[in-house]
Design a protein around this motif. Structure first.
Motif, PDB file in Angstrom:
ATOM      1  N   ARG A  10       0.844   0.880  -2.908  1.00 47.42           N
ATOM      2  CA  ARG A  10      -0.179   1.729  -2.295  1.00 47.42           C
ATOM      3  C   ARG A  10      -1.535   1.031  -2.320  1.00 47.42           C
ATOM      4  O   ARG A  10      -2.275   1.070  -1.334  1.00 47.42           O
ATOM      5  CB  ARG A  10      -0.249   3.067  -3.026  1.00 47.42           C
ATOM      6  CG  ARG A  10      -1.109   4.121  -2.318  1.00 47.42           C
ATOM      7  CD  ARG A  10      -1.052   5.438  -3.045  1.00 47.42           C
ATOM      8  NE  ARG A  10      -1.666   6.515  -2.292  1.00 47.42           N
ATOM      9  CZ  ARG A  10      -1.741   7.783  -2.723  1.00 47.42           C
ATOM     10  NH1 ARG A  10      -1.223   8.109  -3.901  1.00 47.42           N
ATOM     11  NH2 ARG A  10      -2.313   8.716  -1.987  1.00 47.42           N
ATOM     12  N   TRP A  17       0.284   7.843   5.167  1.00 48.03           N
ATOM     13  CA  TRP A  17       0.747   6.498   4.852  1.00 48.03           C
ATOM     14  C   TRP A  17       1.797   6.027   5.861  1.00 48.03           C
ATOM     15  O   TRP A  17       1.816   4.866   6.269  1.00 48.03           O
ATOM     16  CB  TRP A  17       1.299   6.481   3.430  1.00 48.03           C
ATOM     17  CG  TRP A  17       1.475   5.119   2.808  1.00 48.03           C
ATOM     18  CD1 TRP A  17       1.296   3.901   3.390  1.00 48.03           C
ATOM     19  CD2 TRP A  17       1.853   4.866   1.457  1.00 48.03           C
ATOM     20  NE1 TRP A  17       1.553   2.891   2.493  1.00 48.03           N
ATOM     21  CE2 TRP A  17       1.893   3.458   1.295  1.00 48.03           C
ATOM     22  CE3 TRP A  17       2.167   5.677   0.359  1.00 48.03           C
ATOM     23  CZ2 TRP A  17       2.248   2.849   0.077  1.00 48.03           C
ATOM     24  CZ3 TRP A  17       2.505   5.075  -0.842  1.00 48.03           C
ATOM     25  CH2 TRP A  17       2.543   3.672  -0.983  1.00 48.03           C
ATOM     26  N   ASN A  55       4.057  -0.449   6.795  1.00 52.80           N
ATOM     27  CA  ASN A  55       3.566  -0.023   5.486  1.00 52.80           C
ATOM     28  C   ASN A  55       4.588  -0.350   4.397  1.00 52.80           C
ATOM     29  O   ASN A  55       5.778  -0.556   4.666  1.00 52.80           O
ATOM     30  CB  ASN A  55       3.250   1.476   5.504  1.00 52.80           C
ATOM     31  CG  ASN A  55       4.510   2.314   5.685  1.00 52.80           C
ATOM     32  OD1 ASN A  55       5.310   2.461   4.767  1.00 52.80           O
ATOM     33  ND2 ASN A  55       4.702   2.861   6.896  1.00 52.80           N
ATOM     34  N   LEU A  77      -2.214   8.049   2.679  1.00 54.09           N
ATOM     35  CA  LEU A  77      -2.437   6.666   2.262  1.00 54.09           C
ATOM     36  C   LEU A  77      -3.454   6.573   1.144  1.00 54.09           C
ATOM     37  O   LEU A  77      -3.220   5.925   0.124  1.00 54.09           O
ATOM     38  CB  LEU A  77      -2.905   5.827   3.455  1.00 54.09           C
ATOM     39  CG  LEU A  77      -3.393   4.419   3.094  1.00 54.09           C
ATOM     40  CD1 LEU A  77      -2.254   3.568   2.557  1.00 54.09           C
ATOM     41  CD2 LEU A  77      -4.050   3.745   4.295  1.00 54.09           C
TER      42      LEU A  77
END
Length: 371
Positions: A224, A155, A161, A185
């Motif tokens: 997420r 991630w 992000n 991720l």
């Protein structure tokens, strides 16, 4: 050449086959697959036999490394057998691969102070490795040597992000520095699976992002889900935007192909639900994605008679989380729909409640291959 492509969250995971609150080992569904006699699995197979897709993604189909116990058993004992008068169907080709659900991260990810190794502390929520997995069935050859998987993509390696914005109620990072270095991720996996359809390559882009709920004010699951959907937006974009991406073999970069179909339960809607809206909007309006055609059903409309969006819904809990999105180029959309019989239909028995089959509906498109 015309093919039917579909996605179906089948809820074929072990917890669905034991009484609520019962401990699960992860083997429960596979035991039922071996018998060919479980009525709920039989109904799922019948739905597939009624719709008869040529390519089908199954979400929430528990992963087993021995395909003969998992996906091949489902094909042999259920799909290859006529279900309640429906014609048997065969899928000579399949693809399965490990997923992140239930895989121990080694860290406390859910914030309860204990690194328990499963559940909320796994790389993807799961009580055992492989829960809520994926399986791809095809009547055309799958080019397995050219599959790209992104199960282990970190991630932290996605620019801008949202992992770094997940904060506790004290304004401190939810995930420890150590956890941020290893957190993946994808809550399950992202797959790019090429299939040989009449001598043309068709890439199936499959995933099942985490539901944007079951967390707290920190919204770790919502963020997420945002980035899991954004992954496909970047993957299909320019080389510069996709340059950060690497697959599980170490190959870098984004999509390298022509025709594709995005399949899966993305757990997001541009109009309803708790997910961030921008990523799914960006995907549906991506210049490479044909996102304007929306499959509909009369059953969905009648299920939510006061909601003008009901005909678009693909889940019993009244939202459109499931998608079949073809590329702008290489296809002509002929038809599409959601398998949702009305109460007056004799097939309503297949979807009448959660225990009949699944809380999701099978979604399909008929696609004609264009030059």
């Amino acid at each position: 050449m015309e093919i039917r492509v579909a996605t179906f969250n089948v809820s074929m995971e072990a917890e669905n086959y034991v009484p609520r609150g019962t401990h699960v080992s992860g083997e429960e569904m596979f035991a039922h697959l071996a018998t060919g006699e479980h009525p709920q699995i039989g109904n799922i197979a019948e739905i597939i036999q009624r719709v008869r897709p040529d390519i089908l993604l199954l979400n929430e189909f528990d992963y087993h490394p021995d395909a003969q116990k998992g996906i091949q058993a489902f094909v042999k004992h259920y799909l290859n057998q006529p279900q309640s008068g429906a014609e048997a169907i065969d899928y000579p080709y399949f693809y399965i691969a490990p997923v992140n659900t239930g895989v121990d991260s080694g860290h406390d990810l859910d914030g309860d102070g204990v690194a328990s190794g499963s559940g909320g502390d796994a790389f993807g929520f799961g009580l055992y490795p492989g829960q809520y997995g994926m399986a791809l069935l095809s009547r055309f050859p799958i080019l397995k040597d050219d599959v790209r998987t992104f199960q282990r993509f970190l991630w932290k390696d996605m620019p801008d992000n949202l992992m770094t914005t997940v904060m506790d109620d004290q304004g401190k990072p939810w995930f420890s520095e150590q956890a941020q270095q290893v957190l993946r991720l994808s809550s399950k996996s992202h797959w790019d699976v090429p299939i040989d359809v009449g001598g043309k390559r068709v890439h199936i882009l499959a995933s099942h992002p985490t539901p944007p709920v079951f967390d707290g004010p920190e919204n770790r699951n919502g963020k997420r889900n945002h980035d899991e959907i954004r992954f496909w937006v970047d993957y299909l974009s320019s080389d510069n935007k996709a340059a950060y991406i690497y697959d599980d073999k170490g190959t870098k970069g984004g999509f390298k192909g022509e025709r594709f179909v995005i399949l899966g339960d993305l757990n997001a809607s541009q109009t309803e639900g708790d997910a961030f809206k921008q990523p799914i909007v960006n995907l549906l309006t991506h210049p490479e994605v044909h996102g304007s055609f929306v499959p509909r059903s009369e059953g969905g409309a009648l299920h939510s008679p006061q909601n003008p969006l009901g005909a678009m819904h693909t889940a019993a809990w009244r939202m459109r989380p499931d998608y079949v999105l073809p590329s702008q180029h290489g296809w002509k959309i002929k038809e599409g729909g959601v398998f949702w019989p009305t109460q007056s239909d004799t097939l309503y028995r297949l979807i009448k409640d959660r225990n009949a089959s699944s809380d999701h509906r099978l979604v399909w498109l008929d696609l004609a291959m264009a030059e």
